[in-house]
Scaffold this motif. Structure first.
Motif, PDB file in Angstrom:
ATOM      1  N   VAL A  34      50.385  41.961  52.833  1.00  0.00           N
ATOM      2  CA  VAL A  34      49.173  42.754  53.041  1.00  0.00           C
ATOM      3  C   VAL A  34      47.934  42.018  52.551  1.00  0.00           C
ATOM      4  CG1 VAL A  34      47.993  44.875  52.378  1.00  0.00           C
ATOM      5  CG2 VAL A  34      50.391  44.949  52.992  1.00  0.00           C
ATOM      6  N   PHE A  35      47.944  41.552  51.334  1.00  0.00           N
ATOM      7  CA  PHE A  35      46.730  40.993  50.738  1.00  0.00           C
ATOM      8  C   PHE A  35      46.367  39.613  51.278  1.00  0.00           C
ATOM      9  CE2 PHE A  35      47.869  44.059  47.326  1.00  0.00           C
ATOM     10  CZ  PHE A  35      46.758  44.862  47.476  1.00  0.00           C
ATOM     11  N   ALA A  36      47.328  38.785  51.604  1.00  0.00           N
ATOM     12  CA  ALA A  36      47.021  37.440  52.103  1.00  0.00           C
ATOM     13  C   ALA A  36      46.271  37.499  53.436  1.00  0.00           C
ATOM     14  CB  ALA A  36      48.290  36.610  52.212  1.00  0.00           C
ATOM     15  N   PRO A  37      46.723  38.265  54.427  1.00  0.00           N
ATOM     16  CA  PRO A  37      45.949  38.327  55.678  1.00  0.00           C
ATOM     17  C   PRO A  37      44.573  38.976  55.502  1.00  0.00           C
ATOM     18  CG  PRO A  37      48.155  39.153  56.036  1.00  0.00           C
ATOM     19  CD  PRO A  37      48.000  38.948  54.564  1.00  0.00           C
ATOM     20  N   ILE A  38      44.469  39.958  54.638  1.00  0.00           N
ATOM     21  CA  ILE A  38      43.168  40.591  54.396  1.00  0.00           C
ATOM     22  C   ILE A  38      42.207  39.576  53.786  1.00  0.00           C
ATOM     23  CG2 ILE A  38      41.972  42.321  53.005  1.00  0.00           C
ATOM     24  CD1 ILE A  38      44.406  44.128  53.394  1.00  0.00           C
ATOM     25  N   THR A  39      42.687  38.811  52.829  1.00  0.00           N
ATOM     26  CA  THR A  39      41.857  37.784  52.203  1.00  0.00           C
ATOM     27  C   THR A  39      41.420  36.748  53.236  1.00  0.00           C
ATOM     28  OG1 THR A  39      43.047  38.071  50.128  1.00  0.00           O
ATOM     29  CG2 THR A  39      41.766  36.056  50.382  1.00  0.00           C
ATOM     30  N   GLY A  40      42.333  36.302  54.054  1.00  0.00           N
ATOM     31  CA  GLY A  40      41.997  35.334  55.099  1.00  0.00           C
ATOM     32  C   GLY A  40      40.999  35.883  56.095  1.00  0.00           C
ATOM     33  N   TYR A  41      41.146  37.134  56.456  1.00  0.00           N
ATOM     34  CA  TYR A  41      40.235  37.773  57.409  1.00  0.00           C
ATOM     35  C   TYR A  41      38.821  37.882  56.843  1.00  0.00           C
ATOM     36  CZ  TYR A  41      38.272  41.329  60.475  1.00  0.00           C
ATOM     37  OH  TYR A  41      37.461  42.022  61.338  1.00  0.00           O
ATOM     38  N   ILE A  42      38.714  38.286  55.588  1.00  0.00           N
ATOM     39  CA  ILE A  42      37.400  38.380  54.949  1.00  0.00           C
ATOM     40  C   ILE A  42      36.749  37.006  54.919  1.00  0.00           C
ATOM     41  CG2 ILE A  42      36.214  38.805  52.756  1.00  0.00           C
ATOM     42  CD1 ILE A  42      38.351  40.989  52.226  1.00  0.00           C
ATOM     43  N   ALA A  43      37.487  35.997  54.518  1.00  0.00           N
ATOM     44  CA  ALA A  43      36.945  34.641  54.435  1.00  0.00           C
ATOM     45  C   ALA A  43      36.532  34.133  55.816  1.00  0.00           C
ATOM     46  CB  ALA A  43      37.975  33.713  53.800  1.00  0.00           C
ATOM     47  N   TYR A  44      37.348  34.377  56.812  1.00  0.00           N
ATOM     48  CA  TYR A  44      37.052  33.923  58.171  1.00  0.00           C
ATOM     49  C   TYR A  44      35.768  34.557  58.702  1.00  0.00           C
ATOM     50  CZ  TYR A  44      37.605  33.016  63.140  1.00  0.00           C
ATOM     51  OH  TYR A  44      37.400  32.614  64.430  1.00  0.00           O
ATOM     52  N   ASN A  45      35.560  35.817  58.404  1.00  0.00           N
ATOM     53  CA  ASN A  45      34.350  36.504  58.866  1.00  0.00           C
ATOM     54  C   ASN A  45      33.087  35.941  58.231  1.00  0.00           C
ATOM     55  OD1 ASN A  45      35.421  38.274  60.718  1.00  0.00           O
ATOM     56  ND2 ASN A  45      35.871  39.810  59.182  1.00  0.00           N
ATOM     57  N   TYR A  46      33.210  35.278  57.111  1.00  0.00           N
ATOM     58  CA  TYR A  46      32.052  34.692  56.447  1.00  0.00           C
ATOM     59  C   TYR A  46      32.035  33.172  56.550  1.00  0.00           C
ATOM     60  CZ  TYR A  46      30.864  39.263  54.757  1.00  0.00           C
ATOM     61  OH  TYR A  46      30.503  40.585  54.699  1.00  0.00           O
ATOM     62  N   GLY A  47      32.721  32.636  57.561  1.00  0.00           N
ATOM     63  CA  GLY A  47      32.642  31.215  57.860  1.00  0.00           C
ATOM     64  C   GLY A  47      33.529  30.317  57.026  1.00  0.00           C
ATOM     65  N   ARG A  48      34.502  30.862  56.375  1.00  0.00           N
ATOM     66  CA  ARG A  48      35.422  30.055  55.572  1.00  0.00           C
ATOM     67  C   ARG A  48      36.745  29.880  56.314  1.00  0.00           C
ATOM     68  NH1 ARG A  48      32.902  28.549  50.810  1.00  0.00           N
ATOM     69  NH2 ARG A  48      31.478  30.132  50.079  1.00  0.00           N
ATOM     70  N   SER A  49      37.566  28.979  55.818  1.00  0.00           N
ATOM     71  CA  SER A  49      38.851  28.693  56.436  1.00  0.00           C
ATOM     72  C   SER A  49      39.824  29.853  56.228  1.00  0.00           C
ATOM     73  CB  SER A  49      39.443  27.423  55.832  1.00  0.00           C
ATOM     74  OG  SER A  49      40.781  27.263  56.248  1.00  0.00           O
ATOM     75  N   PHE A  50      40.352  30.384  57.332  1.00  0.00           N
ATOM     76  CA  PHE A  50      41.321  31.479  57.236  1.00  0.00           C
ATOM     77  C   PHE A  50      42.569  31.037  56.495  1.00  0.00           C
ATOM     78  CE2 PHE A  50      45.147  33.546  58.785  1.00  0.00           C
ATOM     79  CZ  PHE A  50      44.858  34.873  58.563  1.00  0.00           C
ATOM     80  N   TRP A  51      43.120  29.888  56.889  1.00  0.00           N
ATOM     81  CA  TRP A  51      44.408  29.470  56.340  1.00  0.00           C
ATOM     82  C   TRP A  51      44.321  29.084  54.873  1.00  0.00           C
ATOM     83  CZ3 TRP A  51      48.315  31.235  58.690  1.00  0.00           C
ATOM     84  CH2 TRP A  51      48.272  31.435  60.059  1.00  0.00           C
ATOM     85  N   ARG A  52      43.213  28.503  54.478  1.00  0.00           N
ATOM     86  CA  ARG A  52      43.055  28.154  53.063  1.00  0.00           C
ATOM     87  C   ARG A  52      43.028  29.417  52.207  1.00  0.00           C
ATOM     88  NH1 ARG A  52      38.577  24.008  52.206  1.00  0.00           N
ATOM     89  NH2 ARG A  52      40.187  22.774  53.172  1.00  0.00           N
ATOM     90  N   TRP A  53      42.278  30.416  52.668  1.00  0.00           N
ATOM     91  CA  TRP A  53      42.191  31.670  51.914  1.00  0.00           C
ATOM     92  C   TRP A  53      43.454  32.497  52.052  1.00  0.00           C
ATOM     93  CZ3 TRP A  53      38.772  33.368  48.373  1.00  0.00           C
ATOM     94  CH2 TRP A  53      37.667  32.562  48.156  1.00  0.00           C
ATOM     95  N   PHE A  54      44.153  32.353  53.179  1.00  0.00           N
ATOM     96  CA  PHE A  54      45.446  33.014  53.331  1.00  0.00           C
ATOM     97  C   PHE A  54      46.420  32.480  52.285  1.00  0.00           C
ATOM     98  CE2 PHE A  54      49.717  33.319  55.102  1.00  0.00           C
ATOM     99  CZ  PHE A  54      49.753  34.631  55.537  1.00  0.00           C
ATOM    100  N   GLY A  55      46.422  31.162  52.111  1.00  0.00           N
ATOM    101  CA  GLY A  55      47.276  30.550  51.087  1.00  0.00           C
ATOM    102  C   GLY A  55      46.899  31.012  49.690  1.00  0.00           C
ATOM    103  N   PHE A  56      45.591  31.111  49.435  1.00  0.00           N
ATOM    104  CA  PHE A  56      45.141  31.611  48.141  1.00  0.00           C
ATOM    105  C   PHE A  56      45.603  33.054  47.945  1.00  0.00           C
ATOM    106  CE2 PHE A  56      41.754  33.463  45.418  1.00  0.00           C
ATOM    107  CZ  PHE A  56      42.034  32.741  44.268  1.00  0.00           C
ATOM    108  N   GLY A  57      45.573  33.839  49.019  1.00  0.00           N
ATOM    109  CA  GLY A  57      46.049  35.224  48.948  1.00  0.00           C
ATOM    110  C   GLY A  57      47.536  35.324  48.661  1.00  0.00           C
ATOM    111  N   LEU A  58      48.294  34.321  49.091  1.00  0.00           N
ATOM    112  CA  LEU A  58      49.726  34.310  48.773  1.00  0.00           C
ATOM    113  C   LEU A  58      49.969  33.988  47.299  1.00  0.00           C
ATOM    114  CD1 LEU A  58      51.250  32.454  51.843  1.00  0.00           C
ATOM    115  CD2 LEU A  58      51.500  34.867  51.266  1.00  0.00           C
ATOM    116  N   VAL A  59      49.116  33.132  46.744  1.00  0.00           N
ATOM    117  CA  VAL A  59      49.284  32.730  45.354  1.00  0.00           C
ATOM    118  C   VAL A  59      48.798  33.823  44.400  1.00  0.00           C
ATOM    119  CG1 VAL A  59      48.576  31.036  43.611  1.00  0.00           C
ATOM    120  CG2 VAL A  59      49.120  30.292  45.931  1.00  0.00           C
ATOM    121  N   VAL A  60      47.679  34.440  44.734  1.00  0.00           N
ATOM    122  CA  VAL A  60      47.071  35.471  43.882  1.00  0.00           C
ATOM    123  C   VAL A  60      46.853  36.721  44.750  1.00  0.00           C
ATOM    124  CG1 VAL A  60      45.185  35.966  42.297  1.00  0.00           C
ATOM    125  CG2 VAL A  60      45.845  33.609  42.705  1.00  0.00           C
ATOM    126  N   PRO A  61      47.897  37.492  45.004  1.00  0.00           N
ATOM    127  CA  PRO A  61      47.831  38.532  46.024  1.00  0.00           C
ATOM    128  C   PRO A  61      46.737  39.590  45.845  1.00  0.00           C
ATOM    129  CG  PRO A  61      50.065  38.323  45.208  1.00  0.00           C
ATOM    130  CD  PRO A  61      49.206  37.438  44.388  1.00  0.00           C
TER     131      PRO A  61
END
Length: 76
Positions: A16-43
């Protein structure tokens, strides 16, 4: 049984939290996959960190636009 429930809670939080984090980051011009990975580490906290970064970037853009509006025209 308790261990199974605990593992299930962690698995759901990763899903749940990893895709949400990636989506938020992507909407603000950041890398989806990088933030998705961060969401997996720190859910749980990754969502709040992504929101904080987005608000910080938006505020910096607003300040830059405001400073640009206050400058006199170059031809004056």
């Amino acid at each position: 049984m308790f261990l199974f429930r605990l593992l299930l809670i962690f698995a759901v939080s990763f899903l749940v939290f990893a895709p949400i984090t990636g989506y938020i980051a992507y909407n603000y011009g950041r890398s989806f996959w990088r933030w998705f990975g961060f969401g997996l580490v720190v859910p749980f906290f990754s969502v709040f960190i992504a929101l904080f970064m987005a608000m910080r970037d938006r505020r910096a853009e607003e300040k830059a636009e405001e400073a640009q509006r206050r400058q006199p025209p170059h031809g004056a």
